[in-house]
Write a protein that holds these residues in place. Structure first.
Motif, short mmCIF file in Angstrom:
data_model
loop_
_atom_site.label_atom_id
_atom_site.label_comp_id
_atom_site.label_asym_id
_atom_site.label_seq_id
_atom_site.Cartn_x
_atom_site.Cartn_y
_atom_site.Cartn_z
N TYR A 83 20.69 -18.61 81.82
CA TYR A 83 21.05 -17.24 81.44
C TYR A 83 21.57 -17.21 80.00
CZ TYR A 83 24.17 -13.22 81.02
OH TYR A 83 24.84 -12.11 80.56
N LEU A 84 22.45 -18.15 79.68
CA LEU A 84 23.01 -18.18 78.32
C LEU A 84 21.92 -18.46 77.28
CD1 LEU A 84 26.43 -20.01 78.87
CD2 LEU A 84 26.09 -17.62 78.23
N GLU B 135 18.84 -17.62 77.45
CA GLU B 135 18.10 -16.35 77.26
C GLU B 135 18.86 -15.40 76.33
OE1 GLU B 135 17.47 -14.70 81.14
OE2 GLU B 135 16.29 -16.47 81.73
N GLN B 136 20.17 -15.50 76.34
CA GLN B 136 20.98 -14.63 75.49
C GLN B 136 21.24 -15.27 74.11
OE1 GLN B 136 21.76 -11.61 76.92
NE2 GLN B 136 20.59 -12.46 78.63
N THR C 222 29.29 -12.21 77.19
CA THR C 222 27.98 -12.45 77.80
C THR C 222 28.14 -12.94 79.24
OG1 THR C 222 27.19 -13.03 75.60
CG2 THR C 222 25.76 -13.63 77.43
N LYS D 8 28.86 -10.48 81.93
CA LYS D 8 27.71 -9.67 82.39
C LYS D 8 26.81 -10.44 83.35
CE LYS D 8 27.62 -7.07 78.11
NZ LYS D 8 27.31 -7.54 76.77
N PHE D 9 27.13 -11.69 83.56
CA PHE D 9 26.31 -12.50 84.49
C PHE D 9 26.71 -12.16 85.92
CE2 PHE D 9 25.61 -16.42 86.98
CZ PHE D 9 24.25 -16.61 86.75
#
Ligand code: PMP
Length: 347
Positions: free
Chosen positions: A303-304, A306-307, A340, A343-344
């Protein structure tokens, strides 16, 4: 206790080292240098650098409270790690012992040099007992690797156990202090003169903010430094690096300000990270990073990414299942990371 000469590989002991032009002529009075096949034109970097980095070592010695003869400088501390194997461990015959988990290059260098690498698992507090490391060693063990503060766990190793190991082990004890500037513990450099078998590693890559210049330090007895100097590449630390390091050494207050800021941010970031819903545990840290156990390290790592935020997934490392290793950034970067992560939701 064995002497350094006895510990050194026989082929290295008898090696006749390469003698460079700068080794053979050391004086400063000459004005015409026609000895090294350099180009006389060009502006600043046409001459080979000082192979033994005298000026830099003088400055470092004064700062670290050691003698210049107790310092080796290399292309990152990784160079010193590799030289330790090449100087002291006979491939296919001798072995080393290390704590586990720890910095991965010790094992890579062992594998490259065909030296058996014996790992001793840390306990649940990421600490070791000297007796366990000594039990893993035998007559063929040349080096024991300790790393304090340890990577990837972040904690200082217990001093009493380190001292006990240093008192009792017959070979060389390597204490990797890459992160020592972030720790409240003093460096082992203060013990150098009483401990002929101690090798301390430090680096310009962490607190000194200069990973790109590739400059690592090893502090040890002059006999050990002499072995390193005998086998290193002649001009292993380039002129640009030596100049930049001298510039850095003239501004120690700036480095101290960075360390103070990073340590403060470490406390804040760890506290806030611990409050995230998927965090199971934040491990204590004495370095400029911390290790945290989360519900699903792979998912959070991806996820990180992707961000556009990169941390280190240490899931596959011993004792580090579902752990992420997070470097302390600027307060802005740390803020972005936390925002960030808040928001996960996929946990
Ligand atoms: N030792 C430890 C414990 C490290 O974490 C690192 C780098 N990550 C190094 C040594 C290597 O540092 P250098 O950049 O000086 O090669």
């Amino acid at each position: 206790m064995k002497t350094i000469e006895q510990l050194t590989r026989p082929n290295i002991r008898s090696l006749k080292p390469y003698s460079s032009a700068r080794d053979e002529y050391k004086g400063r009075v000459a004005s015409v240098f026609l000895d090294a096949n350099e180009n006389p034109y060009s502006e600043s970097y046409n001459r080979y650098p000082d192979p033994l980095q005298h000026q830099l070592k003088e400055r470092l010695a004064a700062m670290k409270g050691v003698d210049p003869g107790q310092i080796f400088l290399g292309n990152g501390s990784d160079e010193a790690i590799d030289l330790l194997f090449r100087a002291f461990c006979r491939p296919g015959v001798e072995n080393v012992v290390a704590i586990d988990p720890t910095y991965g290059m010790y094992q890579v260098c062992a594998d490259i040099n065909d030296v058996a690498y014996r790992k001793v698992l840390l306990d649940e507090d990421f600490q070791f007992r000297a007796d366990d490391l000594l039990a893993a060693a035998d007559a063929h063990t040349k080096l024991i690797f300790l790393c304090s503060p340890n990577n990837p766990t972040g904690n200082d190793l217990r001093r009493e156990e380190m001292d006990r190991l240093l008192d009792q082990f017959d070979g060389l004890v390597v204490v990797d202090e890459a992160y020592i500037d972030f720790s409240g513990q003093p460096s082992y450099t203060g013990q150098l003169s009483q401990r002929p078998h101690l090798v301390i590693l430090q680096t310009f890559s962490k607190a000194w903010g200069s990973a790109a210049i590739r400059l690592g330090m090893a502090f040890a007895a002059p006999e050990i430094i002499a072995v390193f100097n005998k086998i290193k590449y002649p001009y292993n630390v380039n002129q640009l690096t030596q100049e930049e390091a001298l510039r850095l050494l003239s501004q120690p207050e700036k480095i101290q300000r960075w360390v103070t800021a990073l340590n403060k941010q470490r406390g804040q970031l760890m506290e806030r990270f611990a409050a995230l819903p998927f965090t199971e545990r934040v491990f204590p840290s004495d370095a400029n990073f911390f290790l945290a156990r989360v519900s699903d390290a792979g998912a959070i790592y991806n996820y990180l990414v992707e961000q556009g935020i990169i941390v280190r997934n240490r899931h596959s490392v011993s004792l580090c299942g579902n752990c992420l290793r997070i470097t302390i950034g600027t307060s802005e970067e740390n803020h972005i990371l936390l925002e960030t992560l808040r928001k996960f939701t996929n946990y």
